[in-house]
Design a protein around this motif. Sequence first.
Motif, PDB file in Angstrom:
ATOM      1  N   MET A   1       1.293   9.399  15.094  1.00  0.00           N
ATOM      2  CA  MET A   1       0.210   8.476  14.758  1.00  0.00           C
ATOM      3  C   MET A   1       0.779   7.242  14.078  1.00  0.00           C
ATOM      4  SD  MET A   1      -3.200   9.350  12.600  1.00  0.00           S
ATOM      5  CE  MET A   1      -3.532  10.727  13.670  1.00  0.00           C
ATOM      6  N   LYS A   2       0.548   6.086  14.633  1.00  0.00           N
ATOM      7  CA  LYS A   2       1.177   4.861  14.149  1.00  0.00           C
ATOM      8  C   LYS A   2       0.518   4.358  12.861  1.00  0.00           C
ATOM      9  CE  LYS A   2       2.383   3.470  18.872  1.00  0.00           C
ATOM     10  NZ  LYS A   2       2.172   2.471  19.929  1.00  0.00           N
ATOM     11  N   ASN A   3      -0.775   4.579  12.699  1.00  0.00           N
ATOM     12  CA  ASN A   3      -1.468   4.107  11.517  1.00  0.00           C
ATOM     13  C   ASN A   3      -1.028   4.920  10.308  1.00  0.00           C
ATOM     14  OD1 ASN A   3      -3.580   2.235  12.817  1.00  0.00           O
ATOM     15  ND2 ASN A   3      -3.747   4.117  13.997  1.00  0.00           N
ATOM     16  N   ASN A   4      -0.880   4.267   9.152  1.00  0.00           N
ATOM     17  CA  ASN A   4      -0.457   5.019   7.986  1.00  0.00           C
ATOM     18  C   ASN A   4      -1.637   5.663   7.284  1.00  0.00           C
ATOM     19  OD1 ASN A   4      -1.585   3.183   5.966  1.00  0.00           O
ATOM     20  ND2 ASN A   4       0.075   1.784   6.502  1.00  0.00           N
ATOM     21  N   GLU A   5      -1.339   6.586   6.393  1.00  0.00           N
ATOM     22  CA  GLU A   5      -2.379   7.375   5.741  1.00  0.00           C
ATOM     23  C   GLU A   5      -3.296   6.511   4.888  1.00  0.00           C
ATOM     24  OE1 GLU A   5      -0.957  10.805   3.723  1.00  0.00           O
ATOM     25  OE2 GLU A   5       0.439  11.366   5.312  1.00  0.00           O
ATOM     26  N   THR A   6      -2.738   5.532   4.217  1.00  0.00           N
ATOM     27  CA  THR A   6      -3.548   4.678   3.337  1.00  0.00           C
ATOM     28  C   THR A   6      -4.601   3.915   4.128  1.00  0.00           C
ATOM     29  OG1 THR A   6      -1.683   4.419   1.819  1.00  0.00           O
ATOM     30  CG2 THR A   6      -3.472   2.811   1.643  1.00  0.00           C
ATOM     31  N   GLU A   7      -4.215   3.354   5.300  1.00  0.00           N
ATOM     32  CA  GLU A   7      -5.153   2.599   6.126  1.00  0.00           C
ATOM     33  C   GLU A   7      -6.266   3.494   6.650  1.00  0.00           C
ATOM     34  OE1 GLU A   7      -2.708   0.927   9.132  1.00  0.00           O
ATOM     35  OE2 GLU A   7      -2.156  -0.833   7.950  1.00  0.00           O
ATOM     36  N   ILE A   8      -5.900   4.659   7.143  1.00  0.00           N
ATOM     37  CA  ILE A   8      -6.905   5.551   7.723  1.00  0.00           C
ATOM     38  C   ILE A   8      -7.844   6.089   6.643  1.00  0.00           C
ATOM     39  CG2 ILE A   8      -7.253   7.751   8.908  1.00  0.00           C
ATOM     40  CD1 ILE A   8      -4.809   7.189  10.540  1.00  0.00           C
ATOM     41  N   THR A   9      -7.287   6.430   5.490  1.00  0.00           N
ATOM     42  CA  THR A   9      -8.138   6.888   4.386  1.00  0.00           C
ATOM     43  C   THR A   9      -9.113   5.790   3.984  1.00  0.00           C
ATOM     44  OG1 THR A   9      -6.365   8.344   3.600  1.00  0.00           O
ATOM     45  CG2 THR A   9      -8.147   7.835   2.062  1.00  0.00           C
ATOM     46  N   GLY A  10      -8.622   4.542   3.967  1.00  0.00           N
ATOM     47  CA  GLY A  10      -9.509   3.417   3.652  1.00  0.00           C
ATOM     48  C   GLY A  10     -10.587   3.248   4.701  1.00  0.00           C
ATOM     49  N   ASP A  11     -10.221   3.436   5.973  1.00  0.00           N
ATOM     50  CA  ASP A  11     -11.210   3.358   7.049  1.00  0.00           C
ATOM     51  C   ASP A  11     -12.284   4.434   6.887  1.00  0.00           C
ATOM     52  OD1 ASP A  11      -9.904   1.234   8.216  1.00  0.00           O
ATOM     53  OD2 ASP A  11      -8.799   2.459   9.649  1.00  0.00           O
ATOM     54  N   LEU A  12     -11.864   5.639   6.545  1.00  0.00           N
ATOM     55  CA  LEU A  12     -12.816   6.731   6.332  1.00  0.00           C
ATOM     56  C   LEU A  12     -13.808   6.371   5.228  1.00  0.00           C
ATOM     57  CD1 LEU A  12     -10.491   9.874   6.521  1.00  0.00           C
ATOM     58  CD2 LEU A  12     -12.352   9.336   8.094  1.00  0.00           C
ATOM     59  N   TYR A  13     -13.287   5.841   4.157  1.00  0.00           N
ATOM     60  CA  TYR A  13     -14.142   5.475   3.008  1.00  0.00           C
ATOM     61  C   TYR A  13     -15.146   4.392   3.412  1.00  0.00           C
ATOM     62  CZ  TYR A  13     -15.487   3.800  -1.624  1.00  0.00           C
ATOM     63  OH  TYR A  13     -16.201   3.420  -2.732  1.00  0.00           O
ATOM     64  N   ASN A  14     -14.671   3.378   4.124  1.00  0.00           N
ATOM     65  CA  ASN A  14     -15.555   2.277   4.537  1.00  0.00           C
ATOM     66  C   ASN A  14     -16.629   2.749   5.514  1.00  0.00           C
ATOM     67  OD1 ASN A  14     -14.217   0.356   2.976  1.00  0.00           O
ATOM     68  ND2 ASN A  14     -12.749  -0.108   4.595  1.00  0.00           N
ATOM     69  N   LEU A  15     -16.265   3.657   6.416  1.00  0.00           N
ATOM     70  CA  LEU A  15     -17.246   4.167   7.375  1.00  0.00           C
ATOM     71  C   LEU A  15     -18.293   5.035   6.699  1.00  0.00           C
ATOM     72  CD1 LEU A  15     -14.936   5.030  10.412  1.00  0.00           C
ATOM     73  CD2 LEU A  15     -16.705   3.256  10.333  1.00  0.00           C
ATOM     74  N   LEU A  16     -17.895   5.738   5.653  1.00  0.00           N
ATOM     75  CA  LEU A  16     -18.867   6.544   4.906  1.00  0.00           C
ATOM     76  C   LEU A  16     -19.902   5.652   4.226  1.00  0.00           C
ATOM     77  CD1 LEU A  16     -16.513   9.224   3.294  1.00  0.00           C
ATOM     78  CD2 LEU A  16     -18.250   9.624   5.043  1.00  0.00           C
ATOM     79  N   LEU A  17     -19.487   4.460   3.824  1.00  0.00           N
ATOM     80  CA  LEU A  17     -20.397   3.527   3.156  1.00  0.00           C
ATOM     81  C   LEU A  17     -21.155   2.634   4.133  1.00  0.00           C
ATOM     82  CD1 LEU A  17     -18.133   2.329   0.186  1.00  0.00           C
ATOM     83  CD2 LEU A  17     -19.891   4.102   0.162  1.00  0.00           C
ATOM     84  N   ASN A  18     -20.692   2.616   5.382  1.00  0.00           N
ATOM     85  CA  ASN A  18     -21.287   1.745   6.391  1.00  0.00           C
ATOM     86  C   ASN A  18     -22.680   2.246   6.774  1.00  0.00           C
ATOM     87  OD1 ASN A  18     -21.948   0.287   8.733  1.00  0.00           O
ATOM     88  ND2 ASN A  18     -19.821   0.195   9.417  1.00  0.00           N
TER      89      ASN A  18
END
Length: 282
Positions: A1-18
């Motif tokens: 997986m090319k994306n790093n953990e910090t970016e994906i974790t941030g994406d998860l957080y933003n989608l939960l708030l979306n």
Amino acid sequence: MKNNETEITGDLYNLLLNPATRDWERSLLRAAKTGIDNGANFDDQIAKLEAELRPLALRNNLTPDVTDFYLRITDDPAAGNSFDLSVHYQEDGPYQARAIFAGGCFWCMVEPFETRPGIIAVISGYTGGHMDNPTYEQVAGGYTGHVEAVEIIFDTRVWYYKELVELYWQLTDPTDEFGQIADRGSNYRPVIFVANEVQQAIAELSKQDLAESGKYKNPIVTKIEPATTFWPAENFHQQFYQKNPKRYKKLKRSRQQFLAFQRMQTKLRLGFKRLRNKNRTH
């Protein structure tokens, strides 16, 4: 997986708030984030989440922002980068102006304008409705009164507004008030949104000329309305023709075939009309 953990974790957080994230999508995303926060293996949690989202992703049934996330975690080339919307929020320069057209699905309305010299940007979005910050699902469901549209920022040294209106007529069926070709529903209705009296006068005269041209048997029903707030669509929808070329080509081909058949009918009808008039004079 090319994306790093910090970016994906941030994406998860933003989608939960979306607010556009569906409840069942949010439950899957929350379970993955909770597992990661509690020390579960990151790759295992993301792989599980991908497997749970996959059936809906394959049927194109995820919300746009979750779709972008899914494409990123699967390293899909269609994921791309976030579309730069800054030009939409900036004030127009001394040789810039904007045109807003609704002509069915905005996926098919970007490439015909954006690929031409003198076009600074084409943004897909929603306008003409009664709700702030509408989502794709809300607009598609007919809950907000918005239509899918494109905002075209153009160089006035290269383009006259009249020329853009004339190009718009070539891309749409102005006799269909209930959608465009295969796109049905009020959110696909054809509308020219004018920013001022000058644009309105040009659009009205162009519409009148088209009606008097005899090109269409049925009335010209495209509306001309004052421009209201234009809400940029989700990142997934921006420059769709570049991100999803195969899917876009199918949609474009279908649309072009319909419009070509319509133009052929016009030529035949006008040809028969000229022939009848000629026979009457002999």
